[in-house]
Design a protein around this motif. Structure first.
Motif, PDB file in Angstrom:
ATOM      1  N   SER A   1       0.839  -1.196   0.000  1.00  0.00           N
ATOM      2  CA  SER A   1       0.000   0.000   0.000  1.00  0.00           C
ATOM      3  C   SER A   1       0.873   1.244   0.000  1.00  0.00           C
ATOM      4  CB  SER A   1      -0.908   0.001   1.239  1.00  0.00           C
ATOM      5  OG  SER A   1      -1.556   1.242   1.390  1.00  0.00           O
ATOM      6  N   ASP A   2       0.752   2.038  -1.044  1.00  0.00           N
ATOM      7  CA  ASP A   2       1.492   3.299  -1.088  1.00  0.00           C
ATOM      8  C   ASP A   2       1.082   4.197   0.069  1.00  0.00           C
ATOM      9  OD1 ASP A   2       2.968   2.694  -3.403  1.00  0.00           O
ATOM     10  OD2 ASP A   2       1.391   3.458  -4.720  1.00  0.00           O
ATOM     11  N   LYS A   3      -0.233   4.356   0.273  1.00  0.00           N
ATOM     12  CA  LYS A   3      -0.722   5.223   1.341  1.00  0.00           C
ATOM     13  C   LYS A   3      -0.400   4.659   2.719  1.00  0.00           C
ATOM     14  CE  LYS A   3      -4.334   7.552  -1.248  1.00  0.00           C
ATOM     15  NZ  LYS A   3      -5.763   7.791  -1.421  1.00  0.00           N
ATOM     16  N   GLY A   4      -0.494   3.349   2.867  1.00  0.00           N
ATOM     17  CA  GLY A   4      -0.155   2.723   4.148  1.00  0.00           C
ATOM     18  C   GLY A   4       1.306   2.897   4.485  1.00  0.00           C
ATOM     19  N   ALA A   5       2.174   2.719   3.505  1.00  0.00           N
ATOM     20  CA  ALA A   5       3.617   2.870   3.729  1.00  0.00           C
ATOM     21  C   ALA A   5       3.981   4.310   4.066  1.00  0.00           C
ATOM     22  CB  ALA A   5       4.393   2.399   2.503  1.00  0.00           C
ATOM     23  N   ALA A   6       3.179   5.263   3.564  1.00  0.00           N
ATOM     24  CA  ALA A   6       3.436   6.683   3.829  1.00  0.00           C
ATOM     25  C   ALA A   6       2.754   7.156   5.118  1.00  0.00           C
ATOM     26  CB  ALA A   6       2.956   7.523   2.649  1.00  0.00           C
ATOM     27  N   GLY A   7       2.056   6.244   5.808  1.00  0.00           N
ATOM     28  CA  GLY A   7       1.371   6.610   7.037  1.00  0.00           C
ATOM     29  C   GLY A   7       0.082   7.379   6.828  1.00  0.00           C
ATOM     30  N   GLN A   8      -0.467   7.317   5.618  1.00  0.00           N
ATOM     31  CA  GLN A   8      -1.691   8.052   5.291  1.00  0.00           C
ATOM     32  C   GLN A   8      -2.949   7.195   5.394  1.00  0.00           C
ATOM     33  OE1 GLN A   8      -0.719   9.340   1.343  1.00  0.00           O
ATOM     34  NE2 GLN A   8       0.520  11.057   2.052  1.00  0.00           N
ATOM     35  N   ARG A   9      -2.784   5.886   5.616  1.00  0.00           N
ATOM     36  CA  ARG A   9      -3.929   4.990   5.724  1.00  0.00           C
ATOM     37  C   ARG A   9      -3.574   3.868   6.694  1.00  0.00           C
ATOM     38  NH1 ARG A   9      -5.616   2.417   0.362  1.00  0.00           N
ATOM     39  NH2 ARG A   9      -6.669   4.414   0.054  1.00  0.00           N
ATOM     40  N   GLU A  10      -4.511   3.556   7.594  1.00  0.00           N
ATOM     41  CA  GLU A  10      -4.319   2.454   8.525  1.00  0.00           C
ATOM     42  C   GLU A  10      -4.532   1.137   7.800  1.00  0.00           C
ATOM     43  OE1 GLU A  10      -6.231   0.655  12.659  1.00  0.00           O
ATOM     44  OE2 GLU A  10      -7.175   2.386  11.688  1.00  0.00           O
ATOM     45  N   ASP A  11      -3.634   0.202   8.012  1.00  0.00           N
ATOM     46  CA  ASP A  11      -3.775  -1.123   7.422  1.00  0.00           C
ATOM     47  C   ASP A  11      -4.751  -1.946   8.257  1.00  0.00           C
ATOM     48  OD1 ASP A  11      -3.430  -3.516   6.041  1.00  0.00           O
ATOM     49  OD2 ASP A  11      -1.695  -4.080   7.253  1.00  0.00           O
ATOM     50  N   LEU A  12      -5.830  -2.373   7.651  1.00  0.00           N
ATOM     51  CA  LEU A  12      -6.806  -3.215   8.330  1.00  0.00           C
ATOM     52  C   LEU A  12      -6.711  -4.677   7.873  1.00  0.00           C
ATOM     53  CD1 LEU A  12      -9.894  -0.817   8.173  1.00  0.00           C
ATOM     54  CD2 LEU A  12      -8.266  -1.131  10.062  1.00  0.00           C
ATOM     55  N   SER A  13      -6.127  -4.895   6.714  1.00  0.00           N
ATOM     56  CA  SER A  13      -6.036  -6.246   6.166  1.00  0.00           C
ATOM     57  C   SER A  13      -4.962  -7.076   6.861  1.00  0.00           C
ATOM     58  CB  SER A  13      -5.780  -6.196   4.665  1.00  0.00           C
ATOM     59  OG  SER A  13      -6.862  -5.564   4.017  1.00  0.00           O
ATOM     60  N   GLY A  14      -3.822  -6.488   7.150  1.00  0.00           N
ATOM     61  CA  GLY A  14      -2.763  -7.206   7.869  1.00  0.00           C
ATOM     62  C   GLY A  14      -3.249  -7.729   9.216  1.00  0.00           C
ATOM     63  N   PRO A  15      -3.894  -6.883  10.028  1.00  0.00           N
ATOM     64  CA  PRO A  15      -4.441  -7.379  11.297  1.00  0.00           C
ATOM     65  C   PRO A  15      -5.506  -8.461  11.117  1.00  0.00           C
ATOM     66  CG  PRO A  15      -4.171  -5.014  11.399  1.00  0.00           C
ATOM     67  CD  PRO A  15      -3.890  -5.419   9.975  1.00  0.00           C
ATOM     68  N   ALA A  16      -6.284  -8.406  10.035  1.00  0.00           N
ATOM     69  CA  ALA A  16      -7.275  -9.460   9.770  1.00  0.00           C
ATOM     70  C   ALA A  16      -6.576 -10.792   9.523  1.00  0.00           C
ATOM     71  CB  ALA A  16      -8.147  -9.077   8.573  1.00  0.00           C
ATOM     72  N   ILE A  17      -5.459 -10.760   8.810  1.00  0.00           N
ATOM     73  CA  ILE A  17      -4.676 -11.980   8.585  1.00  0.00           C
ATOM     74  C   ILE A  17      -4.161 -12.507   9.923  1.00  0.00           C
ATOM     75  CG2 ILE A  17      -2.585 -12.949   7.543  1.00  0.00           C
ATOM     76  CD1 ILE A  17      -2.914 -10.763   5.320  1.00  0.00           C
ATOM     77  N   GLU A  18      -3.581 -11.618  10.716  1.00  0.00           N
ATOM     78  CA  GLU A  18      -3.015 -12.018  12.011  1.00  0.00           C
ATOM     79  C   GLU A  18      -4.075 -12.683  12.887  1.00  0.00           C
ATOM     80  OE1 GLU A  18      -0.333 -10.267  15.674  1.00  0.00           O
ATOM     81  OE2 GLU A  18      -1.075  -8.878  14.147  1.00  0.00           O
ATOM     82  N   GLU A  19      -5.251 -12.126  12.903  1.00  0.00           N
ATOM     83  CA  GLU A  19      -6.348 -12.680  13.705  1.00  0.00           C
ATOM     84  C   GLU A  19      -6.708 -14.098  13.247  1.00  0.00           C
ATOM     85  OE1 GLU A  19     -11.060 -11.800  13.707  1.00  0.00           O
ATOM     86  OE2 GLU A  19      -9.778 -10.043  14.016  1.00  0.00           O
ATOM     87  N   MET A  20      -6.806 -14.295  11.934  1.00  0.00           N
ATOM     88  CA  MET A  20      -7.256 -15.590  11.426  1.00  0.00           C
ATOM     89  C   MET A  20      -6.194 -16.682  11.484  1.00  0.00           C
ATOM     90  SD  MET A  20      -9.887 -14.743   8.336  1.00  0.00           S
ATOM     91  CE  MET A  20     -10.466 -16.453   8.273  1.00  0.00           C
ATOM     92  N   ILE A  21      -4.928 -16.339  11.386  1.00  0.00           N
ATOM     93  CA  ILE A  21      -3.902 -17.389  11.369  1.00  0.00           C
ATOM     94  C   ILE A  21      -3.749 -18.054  12.735  1.00  0.00           C
ATOM     95  CG2 ILE A  21      -2.640 -16.555   9.362  1.00  0.00           C
ATOM     96  CD1 ILE A  21      -0.792 -15.993  12.375  1.00  0.00           C
ATOM     97  N   ARG A  22      -4.261 -17.413  13.767  1.00  0.00           N
ATOM     98  CA  ARG A  22      -4.232 -18.044  15.094  1.00  0.00           C
ATOM     99  C   ARG A  22      -5.018 -19.355  15.091  1.00  0.00           C
ATOM    100  NH1 ARG A  22      -5.594 -12.547  17.541  1.00  0.00           N
ATOM    101  NH2 ARG A  22      -3.573 -11.531  17.609  1.00  0.00           N
ATOM    102  N   GLU A  23      -6.039 -19.434  14.214  1.00  0.00           N
ATOM    103  CA  GLU A  23      -6.868 -20.641  14.119  1.00  0.00           C
ATOM    104  C   GLU A  23      -6.048 -21.876  13.752  1.00  0.00           C
ATOM    105  OE1 GLU A  23      -9.997 -19.958  11.280  1.00  0.00           O
ATOM    106  OE2 GLU A  23     -10.535 -18.045  12.188  1.00  0.00           O
ATOM    107  N   ILE A  24      -4.917 -21.690  13.082  1.00  0.00           N
ATOM    108  CA  ILE A  24      -4.096 -22.822  12.662  1.00  0.00           C
ATOM    109  C   ILE A  24      -2.771 -22.858  13.425  1.00  0.00           C
ATOM    110  CG2 ILE A  24      -5.141 -23.014  10.372  1.00  0.00           C
ATOM    111  CD1 ILE A  24      -2.558 -21.596   9.295  1.00  0.00           C
ATOM    112  N   GLY A  25      -2.702 -22.140  14.528  1.00  0.00           N
ATOM    113  CA  GLY A  25      -1.482 -22.128  15.327  1.00  0.00           C
ATOM    114  C   GLY A  25      -0.389 -21.266  14.746  1.00  0.00           C
ATOM    115  N   GLY A  26      -0.753 -20.320  13.899  1.00  0.00           N
ATOM    116  CA  GLY A  26       0.233 -19.423  13.306  1.00  0.00           C
ATOM    117  C   GLY A  26       0.617 -18.300  14.244  1.00  0.00           C
ATOM    118  N   GLU A  27       1.877 -17.917  14.172  1.00  0.00           N
ATOM    119  CA  GLU A  27       2.391 -16.810  14.976  1.00  0.00           C
ATOM    120  C   GLU A  27       3.124 -15.843  14.051  1.00  0.00           C
ATOM    121  OE1 GLU A  27       5.897 -16.219  18.251  1.00  0.00           O
ATOM    122  OE2 GLU A  27       4.611 -17.976  18.468  1.00  0.00           O
ATOM    123  N   VAL A  28       2.776 -14.566  14.130  1.00  0.00           N
ATOM    124  CA  VAL A  28       3.390 -13.579  13.252  1.00  0.00           C
ATOM    125  C   VAL A  28       4.840 -13.336  13.665  1.00  0.00           C
ATOM    126  CG1 VAL A  28       3.319 -11.209  12.409  1.00  0.00           C
ATOM    127  CG2 VAL A  28       1.194 -12.489  12.685  1.00  0.00           C
TER     128      VAL A  28
END
Length: 163
Positions: free
Chosen positions: A9-36
């Motif tokens: 994300s250009d805007k995310g990398a520039a601090g102009q937009r909050e990333d909501l998709s990365g945290p969604a991934i982090e939340e769901m990978i816990r279901e399979i024992g994943g650790e970021v």
């Protein structure tokens, strides 16, 4: 399982937009024992994406690396190209499964250029850029990925389902 997350994300990398998709991934990978083990927001740039994937696979030993964003038709969307540039082997079934399931929800799913590949002991999967798309696609592929990692890393040797 060690997991890496890369948000394109250009805007995310520039601090102009909050990333909501990365945290969604982090939340769901816990279901399979994943650790970021690593999480990066990088601009929609080929070299930045490529470097982040190589670092997470080769240096950090992430078993799963999920990218989010940059898979559409925009000229700035280069995530699939960066992913293919770091690929050692193709793993098309993962992206095909996501596309097939997504087509049942919206015909726009055919417009994704997402890919899935193997690099060393890492499975790299391109996910959509929206939290909704991330959740829908992960719901389809997450149940199979732990076994894929076991096969890839030599912890298991059979993919056939038991009778």
């Amino acid at each position: 399982m060690k997991v890496g997350i890369i948000t394109a994300s250009d805007k995310g990398a520039a601090g102009q937009r909050e990333d909501l998709s990365g945290p969604a991934i982090e939340e769901m990978i816990r279901e399979i024992g994943g650790e970021v083990a690593a999480y990066e927001v990088v601009p929609d740039e080929f070299e930045a994406l490529k470097a982040a994937m190589i670092h997470m696979a080769d240096d950090l030993g992430c078993h799963l690396i999920f990218t989010t964003g940059g898979t559409g038709f925009s000229k700035r969307d280069v995530t699939p190209e960066a992913t293919l540039a770091v690929m050692e082997r193709n793993a098309p079934g993962i992206a095909e499964a996501m596309r097939a399931a997504s087509l049942a929800i919206t015909n726009r799913a055919m417009l994704t250029r997402a890919v899935s590949v193997i690099r060393g002991d890492s499975i790299i999967v391109n996910l959509p850029g929206s939290p909704k798309g991330v959740r829908e696609c992960l719901a389809v592929i997450l149940p199979a990925l732990p076994h894929g990692v076991e096969i890839l890393t030599g912890q298991a040797s059979e993919c056939a389902r038991p009778d």
